[in-house]
Design an enzyme around this catalytic site. Structure first.
Site, PDB file in Angstrom:
ATOM      1  N   GLY A  80       0.780  -1.231   0.000  1.00 61.24           N
ATOM      2  CA  GLY A  80       0.000   0.000   0.000  1.00 61.24           C
ATOM      3  C   GLY A  80       0.808   1.275   0.000  1.00 61.24           C
ATOM      4  N   GLU A 102      -4.786  -3.844   4.344  1.00 58.97           N
ATOM      5  CA  GLU A 102      -5.837  -3.353   3.455  1.00 58.97           C
ATOM      6  C   GLU A 102      -5.362  -3.314   2.011  1.00 58.97           C
ATOM      7  OE1 GLU A 102      -3.197  -0.076   3.682  1.00 58.97           O
ATOM      8  OE2 GLU A 102      -4.016  -1.277   5.323  1.00 58.97           O
ATOM      9  N   ASP A 103      -4.055  -3.140   1.796  1.00 63.02           N
ATOM     10  CA  ASP A 103      -3.514  -3.111   0.436  1.00 63.02           C
ATOM     11  C   ASP A 103      -3.710  -4.448  -0.274  1.00 63.02           C
ATOM     12  OD1 ASP A 103      -1.812  -4.360   2.198  1.00 63.02           O
ATOM     13  OD2 ASP A 103      -0.080  -3.104   1.762  1.00 63.02           O
ATOM     14  N   PHE A 104      -3.423  -5.543   0.438  1.00 67.21           N
ATOM     15  CA  PHE A 104      -3.611  -6.880  -0.124  1.00 67.21           C
ATOM     16  C   PHE A 104      -5.068  -7.095  -0.523  1.00 67.21           C
ATOM     17  CE2 PHE A 104      -4.935 -11.303   0.747  1.00 67.21           C
ATOM     18  CZ  PHE A 104      -4.190 -11.970  -0.211  1.00 67.21           C
TER      19      PHE A 104
END
Length: 397
Positions: free
Chosen positions: A215, A240-242
């Protein structure tokens, strides 16, 4: 019966030996060569045939916590982007945070840039980064959302290149993490890691279609986020990026790697901060993708080399010490070729300094990995959290 057991044992050992030889070949040659060729062919490519009038507007969200010596310079690069239509939204949780003054000074210096500052955040889940960004996200004008960490420095045409990669079949464009030239052993250590094993696995995972997204600097469609439940749903996770990458795939779109790396330029680099970062990242990765517990250790130079050394000694009787030394030398040379390919400006460390950092990183990697696997708490931004299987967060008071 004893003969049969001996037969099975010998065949199992023989198969295991050949397996580790294959792992060595894949990790040492295939992974390295794929990464080097990819960097040579696709990285640092400026966009061509760009019709500026047709470029869509972009909202850039910047989560900020605290100030370091490079923050102002990093943020200023976003005010100087060569892009016709974008807005800068800075999100700061605490109105007393000194980062407020830095942002306000830059907004006064560049009044022609559409920039706003949001204070206070909005608690929508456990993820402090998304809590911080929520007011800015709600006020975003455009469908394309770029989320970029505070320590990232951009090239003037980075945004143009990422938007050009955002074709109708693409839902997310993400950047490979790398580092600017900085002084100190900690900075060299980060270069050795992000320009070596992390970059190699990042490229190879994305080449085979695995979801591998960090992210630090991402461009995503707002429609993809909303279909996934928005920040409220993503706020349940630490990575949250994944899950943004997962959301793009589930929406029927693909993800693409930007030609420009996410250039980390934080001034706070040290052995201690690097170690904590490696442990935290391992904890996060293993909670989100449990298969890493088995696969990742064998992609590291030391463990892969030791297993293959025992294998070739069993199969061919080769000198184990000599073989392991040759293995490590080859791995080092390919990593150095890779980092030089990724490096645009002159590498500011000597070959000896890089070698020391590389050896330190490779030797400590198993320790940090094991520590991260047996740890379920992470200190992140202003809080401490317990990470559960599936990447879910639970705040520790």
């Amino acid at each position: 019966m004893d003969f049969w057991n001996l037969y099975l044992t010998s065949n199992f050992t023989l198969g295991l030996a050949y397996f580790f030889v294959c792992v060595e070949i894949v990790c040492l040659y295939v992974f390295h060569l794929v990464a080097i060729l990819y960097i040579k062919l696709y990285m640092h490519r400026k966009p061509s045939n760009v019709v500026r009038e047709e470029l869509p507007g972009v909202t850039i969200l910047k989560p900020l916590v605290g100030v370091d010596a490079n923050l102002e310079d990093n943020l200023e690069t976003f005010f100087n982007l060569d892009y016709p239509r974008y807005e800068l939204i800075f999100c700061i949780q605490d109105e007393k945070d000194p980062a407020c003054k830095t942002v306000e000074a830059l907004m006064g210096k560049y009044p022609q840039v559409d920039a706003r500052l949001f204070l206070g955040g909005s608690r929508i889940g456990m993820n402090p980064k998304l809590n911080n960004l929520m007011p800015g996200y709600s006020a975003a004008q455009y469908d394309l959302i770029m989320i970029s960490d505070s320590g990232i420095r951009v090239f003037s045409n980075t945004l143009t290149e990422m938007v050009c990669k955002m074709t109708p079949d693409v839902g997310l464009v993400h950047a490979i993490p790398y580092c600017c030239n900085r002084k100190g052993f900690g900075a060299t250590l980060e270069k050795a890691y992000f320009g070596g094993p992390h970059c190699r696995m990042y490229i190879c995972c994305n080449m085979v279609g695995a979801t591998c997204v960090t992210g630090m600097s991402n461009l995503i469609r707002r429609t993809v986020l909303e279909e996934a439940g928005g920040f409220t749903e993503l706020g349940k996770y630490i990575s949250e990026d994944f899950y943004m990458g997962v959301a793009a795939i589930k929406s029927g779109l693909s993800t693409r790697i930007s030609s420009f790396p996410a250039m980390q330029n934080s001034a706070n680099t040290s052995l201690e901060s690097f170690g904590k970062r490696m442990v935290r990242w391992t904890t996060v990765r293993t909670s989100s993708v449990p298969s890493i517990l088995i696969l990742e250790p064998f992609s590291e130079a030391v463990l892969c080399g030791l297993c293959c050394t025992l294998a070739v000694y069993y199969l061919f009787g080769w000198d184990p010490i000599l073989f392991f030394m040759v293995h490590m030398l080859q791995w080092f040379m390919l990593d150095y070729i890779q980092i030089r390919a990724l490096q645009v400006e002159h590498l500011n460390c000597s070959k000896f300094d890089y070698m020391v950092a590389w050896v330190y990183r490779e030797c400590t990697a198993p320790f940090y990995f094991l520590k991260g696997c047996f740890n379920n708490k992470v200190k992140w931004r202003t809080g401490t959290f317990r990470v559960k299987w599936g990447g879910y967060l639970e705040e520790v008071h």
